[in-house]
Motif scaffolding. Structure first.
Motif, PDB file in Angstrom:
ATOM      1  N   LEU A  95      -7.214  -4.944   7.169  1.00  0.00           N
ATOM      2  CA  LEU A  95      -6.037  -4.305   6.587  1.00  0.00           C
ATOM      3  C   LEU A  95      -4.761  -5.007   7.046  1.00  0.00           C
ATOM      4  CD1 LEU A  95      -6.981  -0.523   6.909  1.00  0.00           C
ATOM      5  CD2 LEU A  95      -6.683  -1.802   4.780  1.00  0.00           C
ATOM      6  N   ASP A  96      -4.724  -5.396   8.280  1.00  0.00           N
ATOM      7  CA  ASP A  96      -3.539  -6.070   8.808  1.00  0.00           C
ATOM      8  C   ASP A  96      -3.345  -7.445   8.183  1.00  0.00           C
ATOM      9  OD1 ASP A  96      -1.367  -6.127  10.894  1.00  0.00           O
ATOM     10  OD2 ASP A  96      -2.530  -7.874  11.548  1.00  0.00           O
ATOM     11  N   SER A 135       0.459   3.765   5.389  1.00  0.00           N
ATOM     12  CA  SER A 135       0.319   2.841   6.512  1.00  0.00           C
ATOM     13  C   SER A 135      -1.161   2.597   6.789  1.00  0.00           C
ATOM     14  CB  SER A 135       1.006   3.415   7.753  1.00  0.00           C
ATOM     15  OG  SER A 135       0.348   4.607   8.167  1.00  0.00           O
ATOM     16  N   ASP A 136      -1.442   1.550   7.550  1.00  0.00           N
ATOM     17  CA  ASP A 136      -2.834   1.217   7.866  1.00  0.00           C
ATOM     18  C   ASP A 136      -3.553   2.353   8.601  1.00  0.00           C
ATOM     19  OD1 ASP A 136      -2.333  -1.144   6.635  1.00  0.00           O
ATOM     20  OD2 ASP A 136      -2.419  -2.387   8.449  1.00  0.00           O
ATOM     21  N   THR A 154       0.840  -1.203   0.000  1.00  0.00           N
ATOM     22  CA  THR A 154       0.000   0.000   0.000  1.00  0.00           C
ATOM     23  C   THR A 154       0.870   1.245   0.000  1.00  0.00           C
ATOM     24  OG1 THR A 154      -0.117  -0.035   2.427  1.00  0.00           O
ATOM     25  CG2 THR A 154      -1.881  -1.147   1.220  1.00  0.00           C
ATOM     26  N   ARG A 159      -9.783  -2.613  10.517  1.00  0.00           N
ATOM     27  CA  ARG A 159      -8.351  -2.523  10.830  1.00  0.00           C
ATOM     28  C   ARG A 159      -7.696  -3.900  10.766  1.00  0.00           C
ATOM     29  NH1 ARG A 159      -4.572  -3.466  14.105  1.00  0.00           N
ATOM     30  NH2 ARG A 159      -5.964  -4.693  15.436  1.00  0.00           N
ATOM     31  N   LYS A 181      -3.390  -8.325   5.158  1.00  0.00           N
ATOM     32  CA  LYS A 181      -2.641  -8.324   3.889  1.00  0.00           C
ATOM     33  C   LYS A 181      -1.166  -8.619   4.113  1.00  0.00           C
ATOM     34  CE  LYS A 181      -1.609  -3.376   3.779  1.00  0.00           C
ATOM     35  NZ  LYS A 181      -2.041  -3.170   5.165  1.00  0.00           N
ATOM     36  N   GLU A 182      -0.667  -8.349   5.334  1.00  0.00           N
ATOM     37  CA  GLU A 182       0.752  -8.587   5.600  1.00  0.00           C
ATOM     38  C   GLU A 182       1.068 -10.083   5.590  1.00  0.00           C
ATOM     39  OE1 GLU A 182       2.637  -6.064   5.710  1.00  0.00           O
ATOM     40  OE2 GLU A 182       1.035  -4.562   5.800  1.00  0.00           O
TER      41      GLU A 182
END
Length: 393
Positions: free
Chosen positions: A192-193, A154-155, A151, A189, A195-196
């Motif tokens: 989004l995390d 940042s998240d 991205t 949230r 994806k790591e």
């Protein structure tokens, strides 16, 4: 002693006679004419006191808001007040309570916002636009690479900017209960995390690879992005499904003056006690009337404590005599001078404490007179002396 008792009884009688006269003024009301965009019939509006703004309620309007800000100041410093239509009652007027007093002889900007019930078709268009903007933002900020989804921000920044997209899209809308969009939830949230932990290696976004493995990775990345888009769209839809009001019109009045209040000088007339010891065998208490002026330490309309507190100074109206016959007078002007701090209570009473300058002349005339600084405490009635010939209003 009889003389002192008489003074106390006289002062108490004066205070008791003033108490029934104390009254608190009725809160003023001014009228806003929406047709002429005119406030208070073009007269200055009240200063240094709360007031109501009343107006005729246009047809279909459910809520009225007004922003008040000092002319030329940053818009972020504006104070908002609102009125909502009570349930399904038929009303013809609205009434806004301006609880924060405006400053004397200043100019202010007013903005009136009129809200009506948003129609279903209107909300559908808003929802569609928000969904498209959120999807476009997510796709523009996510790039599929061989080692995962990257991205541009940042998240926390992604969350903040998506929240801003929703708030900007709803700028002309207001929840009837005053509830604002609280931002996307912890679930977003966590998504989004997630994806790591995706491992794609050679996959490319939305492009078929050379073999079946690459195609599977690209499809998996697209599935993740689509799930994130669906999640934020669902949460924004939940807020939009509630009862929202749409902004119908805005009326602005700029640089409008407030009333100029006449300058006043508080005059104190009271009675005080002075404890005197010095060269006397025992402490004696001298009692007498005094008159003086009070200078407030602040404006009571904006700082209540400092507005009621004051620096006070004046003179005692009589000289004194001790039980031994010593004459107690003033040193500079023949009458005792005092200075101290005061605090106003019940509109017209002021408590004063401070120091008084005394000159003691012994009765035996053997020793010379001495000047002392002694403490005192008193209570007074306070009256405002109007400075100038103009009316207060």
């Amino acid at each position: 002693m009889l003389k002192y008792k008489y003074h106390y009884q006289s002062l108490l009688l004066i205070f008791l006679s003033i108490l029934p006269l104390l009254s608190f003024g009725q809160i003023k009301s001014i009228y806003y004419n929406v047709l002429a965009n005119e406030l208070n019939n073009s007269n200055p509006i009240p200063s240094e006191e709360p007031f109501f703004v009343k107006g005729r309620l246009p047809s279909g309007i459910e809520m009225v808001k007004v922003s008040v800000n000092r002319a030329g100041k940053n818009e972020n410093r504006a104070i908002f007040y609102e009125w909502k239509k009570p349930f399904d009652f038929e009303v013809s007027e609205y009434e806004l309570f301006i609880s924060n007093p405006l400053r004397n002889n200043e100019r202010y900007d007013f903005e009136f916002f009129f809200y009506g019930r948003a129609e279903e078709q209107q909300m559908q268009k808003v929802m569609t636009a928000l969904h498209r903007n959120l999807e476009a933002y997510i796709r523009a900020n996510m790039e599929v690479k061989s080692n995962g989804i990257k991205t541009n921000h940042s998240d926390p920044v992604l969350l903040s900017q998506m929240n801003q997209i929703v708030n900007d899209g709803l700028r002309d809308y207001q929840h009837f209960l005053g509830r604002e969009f609280q931002g996307f939830s912890e679930i977003v949230r966590q998504k989004l995390d997630q994806k790591e932990r995706l491992k794609l290696r050679r996959a490319r976004f939305n492009v078929l690879g050379r073999n079946r493995e690459d195609n599977a990775k690209a499809a998996y990345a697209e599935q993740y992005i689509q799930e994130l888009i669906q999640l934020v769209q669902n949460e924004s839809s939940q807020y939009l499904d509630k009862s929202l009001l749409a902004l119908v019109d805005i009326r602005t009045i700029s640089n409008y003056p407030t009333e100029k209040r006449a300058n006043v000088l508080p005059l104190n007339i009271g009675y005080a006690t002075i404890p005197l010891k010095r060269e006397l065998p025992t402490t004696e208490y001298l009692h007498g009337p005094y008159v003086g002026l009070s200078l407030p330490l602040g404006n009571k309309a904006f700082t209540k404590f400092l507005g009621n507190a004051s620096f006070s100074t004046g003179i005692f109206l009589t000289n004194f005599e001790s039980s031994q016959g010593d004459r107690v007078t003033g040193d500079l002007i023949g009458l005792p001078i005092y200075a101290g701090l005061g605090y106003k209570m019940f509109q017209v009473f002021r408590l004063n404490v401070g120091a008084v300058m005394l000159n003691v002349e012994p009765a035996n005339n053997i020793s010379s007179s001495n000047t002392f600084i002694q403490p005192f405490a008193g209570i007074s009635l306070e009256f405002n002396l109007w400075l100038g010939l103009k009316e207060r209003r």
